[in-house]
Design a protein around this motif. Sequence first.
Motif, PDB file in Angstrom:
ATOM      1  N   ALA A 271       0.866  -1.185   0.000  1.00  0.00           N
ATOM      2  CA  ALA A 271       0.000   0.000   0.000  1.00  0.00           C
ATOM      3  C   ALA A 271       0.893   1.223   0.000  1.00  0.00           C
ATOM      4  O   ALA A 271       2.016   1.192   0.514  1.00  0.00           O
ATOM      5  CB  ALA A 271      -0.909   0.001   1.217  1.00  0.00           C
ATOM      6  N   ASN A 272       0.392   2.314  -0.581  1.00  0.00           N
ATOM      7  CA  ASN A 272       1.172   3.552  -0.596  1.00  0.00           C
ATOM      8  C   ASN A 272       1.055   4.326   0.710  1.00  0.00           C
ATOM      9  O   ASN A 272       1.893   5.182   0.999  1.00  0.00           O
ATOM     10  CB  ASN A 272       0.740   4.448  -1.757  1.00  0.00           C
ATOM     11  CG  ASN A 272       1.220   3.897  -3.091  1.00  0.00           C
ATOM     12  OD1 ASN A 272       2.385   3.516  -3.218  1.00  0.00           O
ATOM     13  ND2 ASN A 272       0.336   3.835  -4.080  1.00  0.00           N
ATOM     14  N   ASN A 273       0.003   4.041   1.488  1.00  0.00           N
ATOM     15  CA  ASN A 273      -0.226   4.748   2.742  1.00  0.00           C
ATOM     16  C   ASN A 273      -0.152   3.763   3.911  1.00  0.00           C
ATOM     17  O   ASN A 273      -0.854   2.757   3.919  1.00  0.00           O
ATOM     18  CB  ASN A 273      -1.608   5.411   2.741  1.00  0.00           C
ATOM     19  CG  ASN A 273      -1.775   6.350   1.556  1.00  0.00           C
ATOM     20  OD1 ASN A 273      -1.095   7.367   1.438  1.00  0.00           O
ATOM     21  ND2 ASN A 273      -2.683   5.988   0.643  1.00  0.00           N
ATOM     22  N   ILE A 274       0.710   4.075   4.867  1.00  0.00           N
ATOM     23  CA  ILE A 274       0.879   3.223   6.043  1.00  0.00           C
ATOM     24  C   ILE A 274       0.468   4.037   7.269  1.00  0.00           C
ATOM     25  O   ILE A 274       1.026   5.104   7.538  1.00  0.00           O
ATOM     26  CB  ILE A 274       2.337   2.749   6.195  1.00  0.00           C
ATOM     27  CG1 ILE A 274       2.818   2.049   4.916  1.00  0.00           C
ATOM     28  CG2 ILE A 274       2.463   1.844   7.415  1.00  0.00           C
ATOM     29  CD1 ILE A 274       2.043   0.806   4.543  1.00  0.00           C
TER      30      ILE A 274
ATOM     31  N   PRO B  48     -11.941   2.860   9.896  1.00  0.00           N
ATOM     32  CA  PRO B  48     -12.843   2.751   8.742  1.00  0.00           C
ATOM     33  C   PRO B  48     -12.079   2.325   7.482  1.00  0.00           C
ATOM     34  O   PRO B  48     -10.846   2.282   7.475  1.00  0.00           O
ATOM     35  CB  PRO B  48     -13.353   4.180   8.588  1.00  0.00           C
ATOM     36  CG  PRO B  48     -12.224   5.028   9.090  1.00  0.00           C
ATOM     37  CD  PRO B  48     -11.605   4.260  10.213  1.00  0.00           C
ATOM     38  N   GLU B  49     -12.810   2.033   6.443  1.00  0.00           N
ATOM     39  CA  GLU B  49     -12.184   1.690   5.167  1.00  0.00           C
ATOM     40  C   GLU B  49     -11.445   2.912   4.641  1.00  0.00           C
ATOM     41  O   GLU B  49     -11.926   4.039   4.714  1.00  0.00           O
ATOM     42  CB  GLU B  49     -13.247   1.244   4.169  1.00  0.00           C
ATOM     43  CG  GLU B  49     -12.659   0.762   2.843  1.00  0.00           C
ATOM     44  CD  GLU B  49     -13.707   0.127   1.946  1.00  0.00           C
ATOM     45  OE1 GLU B  49     -13.618   0.315   0.724  1.00  0.00           O
ATOM     46  OE2 GLU B  49     -14.611  -0.557   2.477  1.00  0.00           O
TER      47      GLU B  49
ATOM     48  N   ASN C 174     -16.211   8.353  16.221  1.00  0.00           N
ATOM     49  CA  ASN C 174     -15.876   7.763  14.925  1.00  0.00           C
ATOM     50  C   ASN C 174     -15.995   8.747  13.774  1.00  0.00           C
ATOM     51  O   ASN C 174     -15.197   8.690  12.823  1.00  0.00           O
ATOM     52  CB  ASN C 174     -16.767   6.546  14.662  1.00  0.00           C
ATOM     53  CG  ASN C 174     -16.334   5.345  15.481  1.00  0.00           C
ATOM     54  OD1 ASN C 174     -15.177   5.251  15.884  1.00  0.00           O
ATOM     55  ND2 ASN C 174     -17.260   4.441  15.728  1.00  0.00           N
ATOM     56  N   ASP C 175     -16.986   9.652  13.821  1.00  0.00           N
ATOM     57  CA  ASP C 175     -17.133  10.576  12.703  1.00  0.00           C
ATOM     58  C   ASP C 175     -15.939  11.524  12.609  1.00  0.00           C
ATOM     59  O   ASP C 175     -15.491  11.877  11.516  1.00  0.00           O
ATOM     60  CB  ASP C 175     -18.453  11.364  12.807  1.00  0.00           C
ATOM     61  CG  ASP C 175     -18.565  12.155  14.103  1.00  0.00           C
ATOM     62  OD1 ASP C 175     -17.883  11.803  15.089  1.00  0.00           O
ATOM     63  OD2 ASP C 175     -19.348  13.131  14.126  1.00  0.00           O
ATOM     64  N   TYR C 176     -15.396  11.908  13.764  1.00  0.00           N
ATOM     65  CA  TYR C 176     -14.203  12.777  13.769  1.00  0.00           C
ATOM     66  C   TYR C 176     -12.994  12.013  13.228  1.00  0.00           C
ATOM     67  O   TYR C 176     -12.219  12.546  12.422  1.00  0.00           O
ATOM     68  CB  TYR C 176     -13.935  13.266  15.192  1.00  0.00           C
ATOM     69  CG  TYR C 176     -12.746  14.204  15.301  1.00  0.00           C
ATOM     70  CD1 TYR C 176     -12.854  15.540  14.916  1.00  0.00           C
ATOM     71  CD2 TYR C 176     -11.521  13.755  15.782  1.00  0.00           C
ATOM     72  CE1 TYR C 176     -11.763  16.407  15.017  1.00  0.00           C
ATOM     73  CE2 TYR C 176     -10.432  14.609  15.885  1.00  0.00           C
ATOM     74  CZ  TYR C 176     -10.563  15.940  15.499  1.00  0.00           C
ATOM     75  OH  TYR C 176      -9.481  16.791  15.591  1.00  0.00           O
ATOM     76  N   ILE C 177     -12.848  10.771  13.635  1.00  0.00           N
ATOM     77  CA  ILE C 177     -11.730   9.944  13.164  1.00  0.00           C
ATOM     78  C   ILE C 177     -11.801   9.770  11.647  1.00  0.00           C
ATOM     79  O   ILE C 177     -10.803   9.937  10.935  1.00  0.00           O
ATOM     80  CB  ILE C 177     -11.741   8.575  13.877  1.00  0.00           C
ATOM     81  CG1 ILE C 177     -11.474   8.753  15.376  1.00  0.00           C
ATOM     82  CG2 ILE C 177     -10.701   7.627  13.254  1.00  0.00           C
ATOM     83  CD1 ILE C 177     -11.713   7.507  16.198  1.00  0.00           C
ATOM     84  N   GLN C 178     -12.981   9.439  11.151  1.00  0.00           N
ATOM     85  CA  GLN C 178     -13.151   9.253   9.706  1.00  0.00           C
ATOM     86  C   GLN C 178     -12.821  10.514   8.940  1.00  0.00           C
ATOM     87  O   GLN C 178     -12.151  10.468   7.898  1.00  0.00           O
ATOM     88  CB  GLN C 178     -14.587   8.799   9.416  1.00  0.00           C
ATOM     89  CG  GLN C 178     -14.884   7.381   9.890  1.00  0.00           C
ATOM     90  CD  GLN C 178     -16.306   6.972   9.597  1.00  0.00           C
ATOM     91  OE1 GLN C 178     -16.953   7.531   8.715  1.00  0.00           O
ATOM     92  NE2 GLN C 178     -16.811   5.986  10.326  1.00  0.00           N
ATOM     93  N   LYS C 179     -13.287  11.640   9.435  1.00  0.00           N
ATOM     94  CA  LYS C 179     -13.032  12.922   8.772  1.00  0.00           C
ATOM     95  C   LYS C 179     -11.532  13.190   8.681  1.00  0.00           C
ATOM     96  O   LYS C 179     -11.007  13.547   7.609  1.00  0.00           O
ATOM     97  CB  LYS C 179     -13.725  14.037   9.545  1.00  0.00           C
ATOM     98  CG  LYS C 179     -13.427  15.438   9.020  1.00  0.00           C
ATOM     99  CD  LYS C 179     -13.995  16.499   9.966  1.00  0.00           C
ATOM    100  CE  LYS C 179     -13.497  17.888   9.558  1.00  0.00           C
ATOM    101  NZ  LYS C 179     -13.884  18.924  10.547  1.00  0.00           N
TER     102      LYS C 179
ATOM    103  N   LEU D 254      -8.986  11.084   8.941  1.00  0.00           N
ATOM    104  CA  LEU D 254      -8.282  10.108   8.114  1.00  0.00           C
ATOM    105  C   LEU D 254      -8.484  10.384   6.623  1.00  0.00           C
ATOM    106  O   LEU D 254      -7.539  10.261   5.828  1.00  0.00           O
ATOM    107  CB  LEU D 254      -8.752   8.689   8.458  1.00  0.00           C
ATOM    108  CG  LEU D 254      -8.321   8.151   9.825  1.00  0.00           C
ATOM    109  CD1 LEU D 254      -8.909   6.775  10.075  1.00  0.00           C
ATOM    110  CD2 LEU D 254      -6.791   8.087   9.946  1.00  0.00           C
ATOM    111  N   LYS D 255      -9.681  10.771   6.245  1.00  0.00           N
ATOM    112  CA  LYS D 255      -9.946  11.105   4.835  1.00  0.00           C
ATOM    113  C   LYS D 255      -9.167  12.343   4.428  1.00  0.00           C
ATOM    114  O   LYS D 255      -8.645  12.420   3.304  1.00  0.00           O
ATOM    115  CB  LYS D 255     -11.441  11.297   4.625  1.00  0.00           C
ATOM    116  CG  LYS D 255     -12.223   9.984   4.597  1.00  0.00           C
ATOM    117  CD  LYS D 255     -13.713  10.218   4.405  1.00  0.00           C
ATOM    118  CE  LYS D 255     -14.474   8.903   4.401  1.00  0.00           C
ATOM    119  NZ  LYS D 255     -15.935   9.102   4.257  1.00  0.00           N
TER     120      LYS D 255
END
Length: 400
Positions: free
Chosen positions: A257-260, A273-274, A384-389, A391-392
């Motif tokens: 993967a390019n992102n670790i 999350p995915e 979780n919504d903060y984490i997802q935001k 990470l994206k």
Amino acid sequence: MTKLNENWGRLPDEVYSHIKKLEWDKQKNLKERLMHKRKFPIEISLGTPTADQILDNMMYFKNFINQWKDFPQQHWIKWQDKKYNTLGLQRIPVTLILNNLKELFEFLGPDIEKRIEKLSKIIEPLTTYDQRFYPILIQHLSIVEQLTPQESINITSLLQQLTPNMGKGLYLRSLPLKGIDTKFLENNKILVSALLDVLYNNAIAQAGNLLKWLGCLDYPKGWLIVKPLCKKTQESLAGLPILQMDQHTLTHYELPANNILVVENIQSGLSLPELPDTIAVIGGGNNVNWLSAQWLKNKRVAYWGDIDSWGLKILSLSKTFCPHIQTLMMDEETLKLYKNNMVTESESYSDIPVNLDSSEKDLFIVLQSNKYNANRLEQEKLPNDYIQKKLKEWKNNQNF
């Protein structure tokens, strides 16, 4: 001459307790006795009384005399005729004398004699193989006493089979030994190493340890959880949704993967999350040496841990091994948003970690200042919504 104390009239039980404590219970002294480094005879003063002491306690004096008269090994007791002006001639026991190991162990009693007899049977096969082993066996007395005579014979068999580099490319448990299981070797490698050093002129110590002298592979250690965060990366890992790798393997195996994403705690990592083209390495804590891997130089790498003194210390250590690593959700913005979820560290790391950038050092100082009446925000306390935001944002912003 050894005196127990300044009182007169030491009784057999008191003398026994003293000698046992000094000559048996103290391992250093016992080993020196067995290696003939402590001199005989052992002479214990029994405390000759004065006339006044006898007159003050005549019953004790009679008990003192009678107990030593009843002592079975009279040839160990030195008696002396002493004339007192008020009491006349009295025959007094003045010294207990033990002349050798046999007498010492006989004095200490049948249980200890049995232990010495058992020890002799354990030692015999090894000293028959090589007399130079005797001091080594005594130095490792607590280990040797746990062996059986048959296990001692098995060690002699091991010593004949083990040779330098015979385990090249193998784990210790895979050594081609005949008649001996490799678990036995593993359980006794301290003693076996010491005995091999006698046979091979200290070569095992010079090599560093037995495994290195044998050429064996180190057992895997520093296990980390590897979790692909999208179908593509999962397919590249044989379709496995999660796996474990030791730090050595991870250092030499490039993840597809390019992102670790490096995540301090297991629970937070498992709930990620995915995320396209991303693999998470989870639950290493202080185990970040693998971040020195050459293959990481061409990857985008991010670190996410607890916002506390230890999390920032681990972040600093991660930057030592991987200077281009980026930091996620470890800032005062996150702290302010979720300050109500903060707790207090039971013990804090006090020195500012050296490899933090200026904003991270400021964050460390803020935590130390108790500005928010607490100094720890755990990963699990972020929604979780903060984490997802976040990470994206990291995934989509190549200049993050």
